[in-house]
Design an enzyme around this catalytic site. Structure first.
Site, PDB file in Angstrom:
ATOM      1  N   TYR A  10       4.199   1.626   2.279  1.00  0.00           N
ATOM      2  CA  TYR A  10       2.945   1.788   3.017  1.00  0.00           C
ATOM      3  C   TYR A  10       1.758   1.408   2.134  1.00  0.00           C
ATOM      4  O   TYR A  10       0.849   0.679   2.564  1.00  0.00           O
ATOM      5  CB  TYR A  10       2.820   3.232   3.487  1.00  0.00           C
ATOM      6  CG  TYR A  10       1.527   3.571   4.184  1.00  0.00           C
ATOM      7  CD1 TYR A  10       1.352   3.292   5.530  1.00  0.00           C
ATOM      8  CD2 TYR A  10       0.486   4.195   3.494  1.00  0.00           C
ATOM      9  CE1 TYR A  10       0.171   3.619   6.180  1.00  0.00           C
ATOM     10  CE2 TYR A  10      -0.690   4.524   4.138  1.00  0.00           C
ATOM     11  CZ  TYR A  10      -0.846   4.234   5.476  1.00  0.00           C
ATOM     12  OH  TYR A  10      -2.023   4.545   6.109  1.00  0.00           O
ATOM     13  N   SER A  24      -6.276   3.372   2.640  1.00  0.00           N
ATOM     14  CA  SER A  24      -5.652   4.616   2.193  1.00  0.00           C
ATOM     15  C   SER A  24      -5.750   4.712   0.685  1.00  0.00           C
ATOM     16  O   SER A  24      -5.822   3.678  -0.009  1.00  0.00           O
ATOM     17  CB  SER A  24      -4.180   4.628   2.615  1.00  0.00           C
ATOM     18  OG  SER A  24      -3.475   5.683   1.991  1.00  0.00           O
TER      19      SER A  24
END
Length: 225
Positions: free
Chosen positions: A151, A138
């Site tokens: 995250y 990501s």
């Protein structure tokens, strides 16, 4: 990797989103597929559609990891591992100063330790067959987005695991891929359904992944954008 019916891929998080889109593309290229996701009700129709083996379960569970490794062995080996399954953590996304550490520990278990466990389980076969690992990362791994610290920290750890693995396993191609923002259930949970709906669909990322798998460039971090 050339188009052939003899190659086998294991894809986690394969019942929806990017995992599902990639599974459909690989099935179209003649790959044999081992698919896993948490929910059997969502996974079984996908496996039936694609003629794949479905093994539902939690990738962070050791027993399930062993079942997946046994399935790889029963299929005669593995050419591609796609670590796509991922957790988001707490929603609404909290700042790091108040992030529940027990939740963060579980998130590291899903997003970092589970992919590494699967890699450890199947890397002998990947070495033998000159296979590849795709770890879905990501931009939160490298950018400072408010609320995305937990995250993002897990994805940064996955990036570094991938980076070192690429050095330690020269016979295995390793790519850690930032797919960019996609219209998925995870994004909707994080930012709301309306904002998520404005993002591109996960199928738009599949050509980038197929290029890696077919052309086999050098190991490294890949940004779809």
């Amino acid at each position: 990797m050339t188009r052939t019916a003899t190659k086998t891929a294991l894809i986690t998080g394969a019942s929806r989103g990017l995992g599902l889109a990639l599974a459909r593309a690989l099935a179209g290229d003649g790959w044999r597929l081992i698919l896993t996701a948490r929910g059997v009700d969502a996974l079984k129709p996908v496996a039936d559609e694609l003629g794949a083996l479905a093994l539902a379960g939690d990738v962070s569970d050791r027993v399930h990891q062993e079942r997946l490794a046994q399935a790889v062995q029963d299929h005669g080996g593995l050419d591609l591992l796609v670590n796509n399954a991922s957790g988001l953590g707490v929603t609404p996304l909290p700042p790091l100063a108040s992030y529940p550490l027990d939740v963060l520990a579980d998130l590291f278990g899903t997003n970092v330790l589970a992919p590494l466990a699967l890699i450890q389980a199947v890397v002998p076969s990947l070495r033998e067959r000159g296979g590849a690992v795709v770890n879905i990362s990501s931009d939160a791994a490298v950018e400072a987005y408010e609320g995305w610290g937990g995250y993002g920290a897990t994805k940064a750890a996955l990036d570094q695991i991938s980076n070192v693995l690429a050095v330690e396993e020269p016979r295995v191609a390793v790519w850690w891929v930032d797919p960019g923002e996609m219209n998925t259930g995870m994004l909707a949970d994080a930012v709301g359904a309306e904002e998520a709906a404005a993002a591109p669909g996960p199928e738009t990322v599949v050509p980038t992944l197929l290029r890696l798998i077919r052309e086999r460039p050098a190991s490294g971090r890949v940004s779809h954008a």
